[in-house]
Design a protein around this motif. Sequence first.
Motif, short mmCIF file in Angstrom:
data_model
loop_
_atom_site.label_atom_id
_atom_site.label_comp_id
_atom_site.label_asym_id
_atom_site.label_seq_id
_atom_site.Cartn_x
_atom_site.Cartn_y
_atom_site.Cartn_z
N LEU A 1 52.24 53.75 0.55
CA LEU A 1 53.07 54.00 -0.62
C LEU A 1 53.73 52.70 -1.10
O LEU A 1 53.69 52.37 -2.28
CB LEU A 1 54.15 55.03 -0.27
CG LEU A 1 55.08 55.42 -1.41
CD1 LEU A 1 54.52 56.60 -2.16
CD2 LEU A 1 56.47 55.75 -0.90
N LEU A 2 54.32 51.96 -0.16
CA LEU A 2 55.00 50.72 -0.52
C LEU A 2 54.02 49.71 -1.08
O LEU A 2 54.29 49.02 -2.05
CB LEU A 2 55.73 50.14 0.70
CG LEU A 2 56.91 50.98 1.17
CD1 LEU A 2 57.53 50.37 2.41
CD2 LEU A 2 57.97 51.10 0.07
N ARG A 3 52.84 49.65 -0.47
CA ARG A 3 51.82 48.71 -0.92
C ARG A 3 51.44 49.01 -2.37
O ARG A 3 51.34 48.12 -3.21
CB ARG A 3 50.59 48.83 -0.02
CG ARG A 3 49.60 47.70 -0.15
CD ARG A 3 48.43 47.90 0.80
NE ARG A 3 47.61 49.05 0.47
CZ ARG A 3 46.65 49.04 -0.45
NH1 ARG A 3 46.38 47.94 -1.11
NH2 ARG A 3 45.96 50.12 -0.72
N ARG A 4 51.26 50.30 -2.66
CA ARG A 4 50.87 50.65 -4.02
C ARG A 4 51.99 50.39 -5.02
O ARG A 4 51.75 49.92 -6.13
CB ARG A 4 50.46 52.13 -4.08
CG ARG A 4 49.07 52.32 -3.54
CD ARG A 4 48.76 53.77 -3.28
NE ARG A 4 47.74 53.85 -2.26
CZ ARG A 4 46.55 54.41 -2.42
NH1 ARG A 4 46.23 54.96 -3.55
NH2 ARG A 4 45.67 54.42 -1.45
N LEU A 5 53.21 50.74 -4.64
CA LEU A 5 54.34 50.48 -5.54
C LEU A 5 54.42 48.99 -5.84
O LEU A 5 54.64 48.58 -6.98
CB LEU A 5 55.65 50.96 -4.91
CG LEU A 5 55.88 52.46 -4.89
CD1 LEU A 5 57.18 52.77 -4.17
CD2 LEU A 5 55.90 53.06 -6.29
N HIS A 6 54.22 48.20 -4.80
CA HIS A 6 54.28 46.76 -4.91
C HIS A 6 53.34 46.22 -5.99
O HIS A 6 53.74 45.55 -6.92
CB HIS A 6 53.84 46.18 -3.57
CG HIS A 6 54.64 45.04 -3.12
ND1 HIS A 6 55.49 45.11 -2.06
CD2 HIS A 6 54.73 43.78 -3.59
CE1 HIS A 6 56.07 43.97 -1.89
NE2 HIS A 6 55.63 43.13 -2.80
N TYR A 7 52.06 46.55 -5.85
CA TYR A 7 51.12 45.93 -6.80
C TYR A 7 51.18 46.56 -8.17
O TYR A 7 50.97 45.92 -9.18
CB TYR A 7 49.71 45.81 -6.23
CG TYR A 7 48.89 47.07 -6.04
CD1 TYR A 7 48.37 47.75 -7.13
CD2 TYR A 7 48.58 47.53 -4.78
CE1 TYR A 7 47.59 48.88 -6.96
CE2 TYR A 7 47.80 48.65 -4.58
CZ TYR A 7 47.31 49.34 -5.68
OH TYR A 7 46.54 50.45 -5.51
N LYS A 8 51.55 47.85 -8.23
CA LYS A 8 51.64 48.48 -9.56
C LYS A 8 52.86 47.93 -10.31
O LYS A 8 52.80 47.78 -11.53
CB LYS A 8 51.70 49.99 -9.42
CG LYS A 8 50.33 50.56 -9.07
CD LYS A 8 50.31 52.05 -8.94
CE LYS A 8 48.92 52.45 -8.44
NZ LYS A 8 48.80 53.89 -8.21
#
Length: 460
Positions: A359-366
Motif C-alpha cells: 500500500l505504501l509503495r503504491r501511494l508513494h509512486y502514485k
Amino acid sequence: MANRVTGDEARRIKREHLGVGDRTKHRTRTAAPLKGLSREPGAQQRVYRFRVYPTAEQAAQLARTFGACRWVYNEGLALRAKAWEEHRVSLGFAETCRALTGWKRLPETVWLREASSTVLQQSLRHLDSAFSRFFRGSAKYPRRKSKHRSRDSATYVRSGFRWAEDPERPGTASVTLAKQTTPLDVRWSRAVPPGQLPVKLTVTRDRAGRFFLSVLVEEFISALPEAFLPDSREPKAVGLDLGLATLVTLDDGEKLPHPRLLRQYEKQLASLQRDLHRKRKGSKNREKARVRIARLYASIGDVRSDLLDRFTTRLVRENQVLVVEDLPIRNLARAATGRGSRRKAALNRSLSDAAWGELLRRLHYKCAWYGRTLVIVDRFFPSTRRCSSCHTKGPKLDVSIRAWTCTECGAAHDRDTNAAVNLREEGMRLYWTVAAALPPGQKPACVIRASDLVDLAPAA
Ligand SMILES: [Zn+2]
C-alpha cells in the motif's frame, strides 16, 4: 573499512584466488552511462504486467534460465563474501561479471551458456543493488536465493529481446526473448504507450506456475489538477490508519477489509491444507495439492493487488495530501509468537505486513506521478491514544478495544477512525510547516517524512 586491500595486490588476489580476470579491452574506454540513469527529464518509469502462456519448449528454456539466474546470484554473493572475508578485497558488479565469464568456461557449469549472458549479468546487477541497499543501511545483508523461497525471475535488457510493435494494435507487440526462436504468447490486457521500445522486460513465474511479463517503459505522466476543499484554497487531505483487523481506515470512517481474512478464503484454505497433510510426502498427489494451495494464494494475491490498486488510485485522485503513519513494520510482525490464536495473530500480522508495504509503495509512486504529497508521520505520534475532539492524550489502549469514550470531553470514538483523524491533523501541521518555508507558488515535495524534519517537535 579496515585494512582493505587495493591496487596491484588486490588485482593479483582477484586473478589468482577469486577467478576474476583483469580488465583488458575496456581499460582505456570511459564507462558508458547506465541505462537506468539516462532517462529523459520528466519521464517516469512505469511497469505494465501481463500474463504469458509460454509453449512447453519456451517454459523449459525459461525454467533453465531462472535456475541459472539463481545460481549466478548465489555464486556472486558467495564470491563477494569470500573476497572480503578471506582477502579483504571488495568486489563490485564489473568483477562479478568477469568471474561469470570464467564460470561459463568450466565444464561443470557449461549449462550457464543456455541462458542469455545479459540476463545473467542482470542477476549480478540485482545482487549489486542488494549490496548497495545493505551498505546504505536500508536492508539486511543479501540472502541466498532458494528455489522454494524466492520467486523465479529473469530480466532482459534491450539487447536481450526483440520487440516488434503490432501496427494493427499499437501498444502491443510481438516479443521474442534471447535464446528463444518463437515469440511469446502475451495476453495484452491493456496497451503500453505505443511507439517506444521498453527499457527492460522481466519474466516471472509464481508458485502456482503462472508466467508473467513485466514491461518497463518510460512515459510522461501529467500531474492531476490540485485537489482543494470546496470553495477554498485549502488542499484536500485524508488520514489513513493501517491496522491488523481492518487493513486501512480513513478519517471519514471508511474501512478497507483485508482480503485474506474473508471467510470464503479461510474455509477453502483450511480444507486444502487438510488435503495436503493427508497426502504422502514426495508423492505426485501431494505436489498437486501444493499447487492447488499455491493457486489459491495467487488468486488471493491478485484480489489484494487489484483492491489496493483501485483504492490507492481513488485516494490519490481525490486528495492533494495523504497522511500515513511510519509503522515499525518489522517489529510488529515479530511481536507475536506462540501457539493457537497467537500464531494466527502472527500470521495475520505477517499478511498485513505485506499488504501495508504494498500500500505504501503504491501511494508513494502514485503521489509522485500525479503531483500529490504523501506525509509520513513519526511512529511515536500517539495517533491512537489522542482524542481527536479535545486532543487529550488518554491511556494506552489494548488492541482488543475497538471503541472508546473520551473521559475529558465525552466524545465517542471508533479506535481506527479516531487515529486516522489525528493522523490527518498532524500530517497537515507538517505539510504547512514545510509549505511555509517554500517560496510562494511552489508545492511541497511528493514525500514529507516527519523523521527527516528533526527540528520539529510533534504536537502534544
Ligand atoms: Zn476528548
